[in-house]
Design an enzyme around this catalytic site. Structure first.
Site, short mmCIF file in Angstrom:
data_model
loop_
_atom_site.label_atom_id
_atom_site.label_comp_id
_atom_site.label_asym_id
_atom_site.label_seq_id
_atom_site.Cartn_x
_atom_site.Cartn_y
_atom_site.Cartn_z
N GLU A 297 -16.07 6.11 6.03
CA GLU A 297 -15.28 5.43 7.06
C GLU A 297 -15.17 6.37 8.25
O GLU A 297 -15.80 7.42 8.26
CB GLU A 297 -13.89 5.09 6.52
CG GLU A 297 -13.12 6.33 6.05
CD GLU A 297 -11.74 6.03 5.49
OE1 GLU A 297 -11.19 4.97 5.83
OE2 GLU A 297 -11.23 6.86 4.73
N ARG B 165 0.84 -1.21 0.00
CA ARG B 165 0.00 0.00 0.00
C ARG B 165 0.88 1.26 0.00
O ARG B 165 0.56 2.25 -0.66
CB ARG B 165 -0.95 -0.01 1.20
CG ARG B 165 -1.98 1.13 1.16
CD ARG B 165 -3.04 0.99 2.24
NE ARG B 165 -2.49 1.13 3.58
CZ ARG B 165 -3.20 0.98 4.69
NH1 ARG B 165 -4.49 0.67 4.63
NH2 ARG B 165 -2.64 1.12 5.88
N LYS C 26 -2.56 7.01 1.39
CA LYS C 26 -2.35 7.31 2.82
C LYS C 26 -1.30 8.41 2.90
O LYS C 26 -0.11 8.15 3.13
CB LYS C 26 -1.92 6.03 3.55
CG LYS C 26 -2.18 6.09 5.04
CD LYS C 26 -2.15 4.71 5.66
CE LYS C 26 -2.09 4.74 7.17
NZ LYS C 26 -3.24 5.38 7.81
N1 PMP Z 1 -9.19 4.67 7.41
C1 PMP Z 1 -8.31 5.67 7.68
C2 PMP Z 1 -8.64 7.05 7.26
C3 PMP Z 1 -7.10 5.39 8.33
O1 PMP Z 1 -6.23 6.36 8.58
C4 PMP Z 1 -6.82 4.06 8.71
C5 PMP Z 1 -5.53 3.71 9.38
N2 PMP Z 1 -5.30 4.40 10.56
C6 PMP Z 1 -7.78 3.07 8.46
C7 PMP Z 1 -8.94 3.41 7.78
C8 PMP Z 1 -7.54 1.64 8.83
O2 PMP Z 1 -6.56 1.09 8.00
P1 PMP Z 1 -5.62 -0.10 8.48
O3 PMP Z 1 -6.52 -1.22 8.85
O4 PMP Z 1 -4.79 -0.39 7.30
O5 PMP Z 1 -4.84 0.39 9.65
#
Ligand code: PMP
Length: 285
Positions: free
Chosen positions: A184, A52, A151
């Site tokens: 989200e 990612r 990200k």
């Molecule tokens: N959505 C956002 C906006 C995030 O910043 C994160 C990670 N902190 C997640 C979802 C969850 O992603 P992951 O399971 O890869 O940590």
């Protein structure tokens, strides 16, 4: 033991881990990051996070000055050097120092930073009784402006929504997308259960495609829990039987109240419990 930070091919003591004030990561939020977990001395789903990271880099035209394999080795090295059994890793790649202008051609030396540290989790009580969250008025980044799948170091959008949550004494907020559907939370993905079926907003709902989200989907499918990626509305959240959030830091955390509405029975539900148990086993496998 002083913390050792990985900075551009070297492990250095925390006090010596410095980047330039001209770094575009600082000046413009120009860079990318990952947040990973260490369980029993092993980095959880390391390859998925590194994949990612390199996809985020590609999207923002950032050339990471090392290969994915070297990044994997550097991450493992940093964990070992800090003697961590369980913990959290923040991996950052900035655009590097440049002039006081946006032009990336005037930057040089992207900075690669890996910090391995203790993890600060939500209180245990919330895992047992569920958390109360709210919906934010700040929407998630419009995908045509900056894809939420990147990200990036530019998290102001989520920070503004987080402020809305903390102003109301809550830890998390649901963010809608540009269409007004649920995307989200500020740092977590969201799942619902209704009539035994598990759902989560689809990848094209303007979300970061969470590594934990994908792990939970994998575990749900293996456990034969009916599952679908959907367009999710705020109303779907209010009338759900169960709700939980997923993230590297949060793992799987039940939600029992949203905008003052009780979710289901007001207690974490059976599918949430099942997936939380499966997840906790999975991370130690
Ligand atoms: N959505 C956002 C906006 C995030 O910043 C994160 C990670 N902190 C997640 C979802 C969850 O992603 P992951 O399971 O890869 O940590």
């Amino acid at each position: 033991m002083p913390k050792l930070i990985y900075l551009n091919n070297k492990l250095v003591p925390e006090e010596q881990a410095m980047v330039s004030v001209f770094d575009h990561g600082l000046l413009y939020g120009d860079g990318i990051f990952e947040g990973l977990r260490i369980y029993s001395k092993k980095v959880f789903l390391l390859k998925e996070h590194i994949d990612r990271l390199y996809e985020s880099a590609k999207a923002i035209r950032l050339v990471i000055p090392m290969t994915p394999e070297e990044m994997i080795n550097a991450t493992n090295e940093t964990v070992a050097a800090n003697g961590l059994t369980d913990g959290y890793i923040r991996l950052v790649v900035t655009r590097g120092a440049g002039g006081l202008g946006l032009d990336i051609r005037r930057t040089s030396n992207p900075q690669v930073i890996i910090i391995a540290d203790q993890i600060k989790m939500y209180p245990q009580e919330l895992y047992e009784n569920g958390m109360e969250i709210v919906t934010a008025s700040t929407i998630r980044n419009h995908p045509q402006a900056l894809s939420p799948r990147v990200k990036s170091l530019n998290y102001l959008n989520n920070i503004l929504a987080k402020i809305e949550a903390t102003d109301q004494g809550k830890e998390e907020a649901i963010m809608m997308n540009h269409k007004g559907d649920v995307a989200e939370c500020t740092g977590d993905n969201i799942f619902l259960v209704k009539n035994g079926k598990l759902t989560t907003p689809s990848k094209d709902s303007g979300i970061l495609e969470g590594i934990t989200r994908n792990a939970v989907i994998h575990l749900a499918k293996k456990a034969n829990i009916p599952f679908e990626e959907v367009t999710m509305t705020r109303h779907d959240v209010y009338i759900a039987d169960e709700c939980f959030l997923t993230g590297s830091a949060a793992e799987v955390i039940p939600v029992t109240k949203v905008d003052g509405r009780q979710i289901g029975t007001g207690k974490p539900g059976p599918i949430t419990h099942q997936l939380l148990d499966l997840f906790r086993k999975y991370v130690r496998e």
